[in-house]
Design an enzyme around this catalytic site. Structure first.
Site, PDB file in Angstrom:
ATOM      1  N   LYS A 102       0.868  -1.190   0.000  1.00 47.45           N
ATOM      2  CA  LYS A 102       0.000   0.000   0.000  1.00 47.45           C
ATOM      3  C   LYS A 102       0.894   1.225   0.000  1.00 47.45           C
ATOM      4  O   LYS A 102       2.047   1.168   0.426  1.00 47.45           O
ATOM      5  CB  LYS A 102      -0.882   0.024   1.253  1.00 47.45           C
ATOM      6  CG  LYS A 102      -2.134   0.854   1.098  1.00 47.45           C
ATOM      7  CD  LYS A 102      -3.217   0.052   0.416  1.00 47.45           C
ATOM      8  CE  LYS A 102      -4.539   0.773   0.356  1.00 47.45           C
ATOM      9  NZ  LYS A 102      -5.632  -0.144   0.008  1.00 47.45           N
TER      10      LYS A 102
HETATM   11  P1  NAD Z   1     -13.201   7.433  -2.661  1.00 43.49           P
HETATM   12  O1  NAD Z   1     -12.178   8.473  -2.503  1.00 43.49           O
HETATM   13  O2  NAD Z   1     -13.729   7.129  -4.015  1.00 43.49           O
HETATM   14  O3  NAD Z   1     -14.454   7.738  -1.704  1.00 43.49           O
HETATM   15  C1  NAD Z   1     -14.324   7.967  -0.333  1.00 43.49           C
HETATM   16  C2  NAD Z   1     -15.680   8.400   0.188  1.00 43.49           C
HETATM   17  O4  NAD Z   1     -15.602   8.535   1.606  1.00 43.49           O
HETATM   18  C3  NAD Z   1     -16.153   9.739  -0.353  1.00 43.49           C
HETATM   19  O5  NAD Z   1     -17.554   9.721  -0.532  1.00 43.49           O
HETATM   20  C4  NAD Z   1     -15.782  10.709   0.776  1.00 43.49           C
HETATM   21  O6  NAD Z   1     -16.572  11.870   0.773  1.00 43.49           O
HETATM   22  C5  NAD Z   1     -16.067   9.830   1.970  1.00 43.49           C
HETATM   23  N1  NAD Z   1     -15.376  10.277   3.172  1.00 43.49           N
HETATM   24  C6  NAD Z   1     -14.087  10.700   3.278  1.00 43.49           C
HETATM   25  N2  NAD Z   1     -13.825  11.079   4.541  1.00 43.49           N
HETATM   26  C7  NAD Z   1     -14.956  10.859   5.248  1.00 43.49           C
HETATM   27  C8  NAD Z   1     -15.338  11.061   6.591  1.00 43.49           C
HETATM   28  N3  NAD Z   1     -14.470  11.545   7.480  1.00 43.49           N
HETATM   29  N4  NAD Z   1     -16.598  10.726   6.956  1.00 43.49           N
HETATM   30  C9  NAD Z   1     -17.462  10.226   6.053  1.00 43.49           C
HETATM   31  N5  NAD Z   1     -17.188  10.031   4.770  1.00 43.49           N
HETATM   32  C10 NAD Z   1     -15.939  10.351   4.372  1.00 43.49           C
HETATM   33  O7  NAD Z   1     -12.572   6.094  -1.993  1.00 43.49           O
HETATM   34  P2  NAD Z   1     -12.992   4.593  -2.257  1.00 43.49           P
HETATM   35  O8  NAD Z   1     -12.103   4.030  -3.311  1.00 43.49           O
HETATM   36  O9  NAD Z   1     -14.481   4.503  -2.380  1.00 43.49           O
HETATM   37  O10 NAD Z   1     -12.523   3.909  -0.894  1.00 43.49           O
HETATM   38  C11 NAD Z   1     -13.342   3.915   0.271  1.00 43.49           C
HETATM   39  C12 NAD Z   1     -12.835   2.852   1.238  1.00 43.49           C
HETATM   40  O11 NAD Z   1     -12.869   1.575   0.605  1.00 43.49           O
HETATM   41  C13 NAD Z   1     -11.381   3.043   1.678  1.00 43.49           C
HETATM   42  O12 NAD Z   1     -11.267   2.589   3.006  1.00 43.49           O
HETATM   43  C14 NAD Z   1     -10.615   2.131   0.746  1.00 43.49           C
HETATM   44  O13 NAD Z   1      -9.386   1.738   1.295  1.00 43.49           O
HETATM   45  C15 NAD Z   1     -11.586   0.980   0.644  1.00 43.49           C
HETATM   46  N6  NAD Z   1     -11.422   0.144  -0.548  1.00 43.49           N
HETATM   47  C16 NAD Z   1     -11.408   0.686  -1.790  1.00 43.49           C
HETATM   48  C17 NAD Z   1     -11.271  -0.157  -2.889  1.00 43.49           C
HETATM   49  C18 NAD Z   1     -11.316   0.365  -4.297  1.00 43.49           C
HETATM   50  O14 NAD Z   1     -11.279  -0.466  -5.225  1.00 43.49           O
HETATM   51  N7  NAD Z   1     -11.421   1.657  -4.535  1.00 43.49           N
HETATM   52  C19 NAD Z   1     -11.137  -1.530  -2.702  1.00 43.49           C
HETATM   53  C20 NAD Z   1     -11.190  -2.050  -1.411  1.00 43.49           C
HETATM   54  C21 NAD Z   1     -11.349  -1.201  -0.331  1.00 43.49           C
END
Ligand code: NAD
Length: 409
Positions: A102
């Site tokens: 990561k």
């Molecule tokens: P992203 O940047 O597309 O979206 C993040 C979302 O969380 C946004 O809607 C943002 O406004 C919201 N957010 C940020 N800070 C916040 C807070 N303090 N309170 C409430 N909402 C908040 O990111 P993503 O890719 O959707 O990732 C989200 C989570 O999923 C992360 O933990 C990431 O590690 C995990 N994840 C992502 C993937 C992927 O393929 N993108 C895969 C597995 C896990």
């Protein structure tokens, strides 16, 4: 506990049940390599600014290391180490031929212009290009990074090493991305929801969901659940939330988000806070934003029957214990959110073979992978009488441990 100690807490809980012994436990818990770089760029104003960047490579016993890149103002090395180790366990649960990594940059992308973001990404690649690569470590999107950022990474890395689409996944379709990758983590969550709801005898139709986070993961899972007949009663993003006990109309919420960039201000629901979303009266809560949102302080306020972790590390160990005592079933991140890395693996395979799969094939292979992982984890949970999180760690530690020992230490 910092983020790394939290992940290790879950790891050690399972490792002790398996009795792997302290030397192997230490070996498996410790990252192979921690790279910290300074990323200095010229801002549009002419000012020079320096941002810390990281790439943590946790384990490569089962294959090249794999994991996202996060751009966030609160990102630090401990968080990256925790997320890298989660990737090792996640790829092992999904049975993908990968290890875990990561990385990211401590920055606030909302304060950067597109050109500044591009310069930052390219400079970061200059600093880590000698430790990543299609057979070494393959980055992917995470919080605040997207297909455009992945395209810059591919282009910059290729300047050093020749045409290398397989160095990064989550790329745009026009640049060797895979059909189905963008929605893959959300789609994987949908498949997990179907499995677990069947096991607890809850019909999807009418089941009420609350989702924290409306980015890549949260928005796709909301849409797919709604299409599957579920009722999404509350969602939130960083600016706040919106709820409607009768169910939010997800297509019109999407139009609102496309227009305004946030779920807040959506008129067919009532405004609410992020904390209210976590405490929504519903069948399933999906945290899909950042880590450490379910804590000792708010775990007793949760009113969902099930928690399905879309985000990485959303539940602290103290909260996990409280939720277990209250009989709330938690489907852990290293099982629930494997959809993204699974389709990233399909993208990498397509890139290496210079082929492109149809979306039906991607989704069918994803569904097969998820069902198999869920079945293996559920079976360990039943036979060892442990929670799903411990069962998932037992499955992963077994796979990684065997590969490590068989390769030779
Ligand atoms: P992203 O940047 O597309 O979206 C993040 C979302 O969380 C946004 O809607 C943002 O406004 C919201 N957010 C940020 N800070 C916040 C807070 N303090 N309170 C409430 N909402 C908040 O990111 P993503 O890719 O959707 O990732 C989200 C989570 O999923 C992360 O933990 C990431 O590690 C995990 N994840 C992502 C993937 C992927 O393929 N993108 C895969 C597995 C896990």
């Amino acid at each position: 506990m910092n983020a790394f100690e939290e992940t290790n807490y879950y790891f050690r809980k399972a490792a002790r049940i398996m009795d792997v012994g302290t030397p192997i436990e230490t070996l498996l818990a410790t990252p192979l390599r921690e790279v910290k770089v300074q990323v200095s760029i010229e801002m549009d104003s002419g000012e020079i600014r320096t941002f810390p960047g990281y790439r943590i490579q946790h384990d490569n016993s089962r294959g090249p290391m794999k994991g996202g890149l996060r751009f966030h103002p609160r990102l630090d090395q401990a968080e990256c180490v925790s997320l890298a180790s989660l990737m090792t366990w996640k790829t092992a649960v999904a049975n993908l031929p990968y290890g875990g990594a990561k990385g990211g940059i401590t920055c606030d992308p909302s304060q950067l212009s597109l050109k500044e973001l591009e310069r930052l990404t390219r400079k970061y690649v200059d600093q880590v290009q000698d430790v990543i690569g299609p057979t070494r470590d393959i980055p992917a999107p995470d919080v605040n990074t997207n297909p455009q950022v992945m395209a810059w990474i591919m282009d910059q890395y290729s300047r050093f090493h020749g045409h290398s689409p397989a160095v990064v996944t989550g790329k745009p379709l026009e640049l060797y991305g895979s059909k189905g990758r963008e929605a893959a983590t959300g789609r994987g969550l949908l498949y997990i929801c179907r499995e677990i709801l069947r096991d607890v005898h809850l019909p999807m139709k009418g089941a009420r969901f609350a989702i924290q986070g409306f980015g890549n993961v949260g928005s796709h899972v909301a849409r797919l659940l709604w299409e599957d007949g579920a009722t999404v009663v509350a969602v939130a993003d960083v600016l706040g939330g919106v709820k409607n006990p009768q169910g939010l109309d997800i297509p019109s919420l999407f139009e609102h988000v496309q227009r305004t960039g946030t779920v807040t201000g959506y008129s067919s629901g009532q405004p609410c806070s992020n904390e209210e979303v976590l405490a929504t009266d519903c069948e399933v809560l999906i945290p899909a934003a950042l880590g450490h949102v379910l804590t000792r302080e708010n775990a007793n306020a949760v009113r969902a029957r099930l928690i399905i972790e879309g985000a990485n590390g959303p539940t602290t160990p103290e909260a996990d214990d409280l939720l277990e005592k209250r009989g709330i079933l938690v489907v852990p991140d290293i099982l629930a959110s494997i959809g993204g890395v699974t389709v990233s693996y399909f993208e990498w395979v397509q890139n290496l073979q210079h082929m492109a799969w149809e979306e039906e094939r991607v989704n069918a292979e994803l569904e097969r992978t998820i069902k198999e992982a869920y079945e293996r984890v559920a079976q360990i949970a039943r036979s060892r009488k442990v929670p799903l999180r411990t069962a998932a760690f037992i499955l992963a530690i077994g796979r990684v441990g065997k590969a490590t020992v068989m390769r030779g230490i």
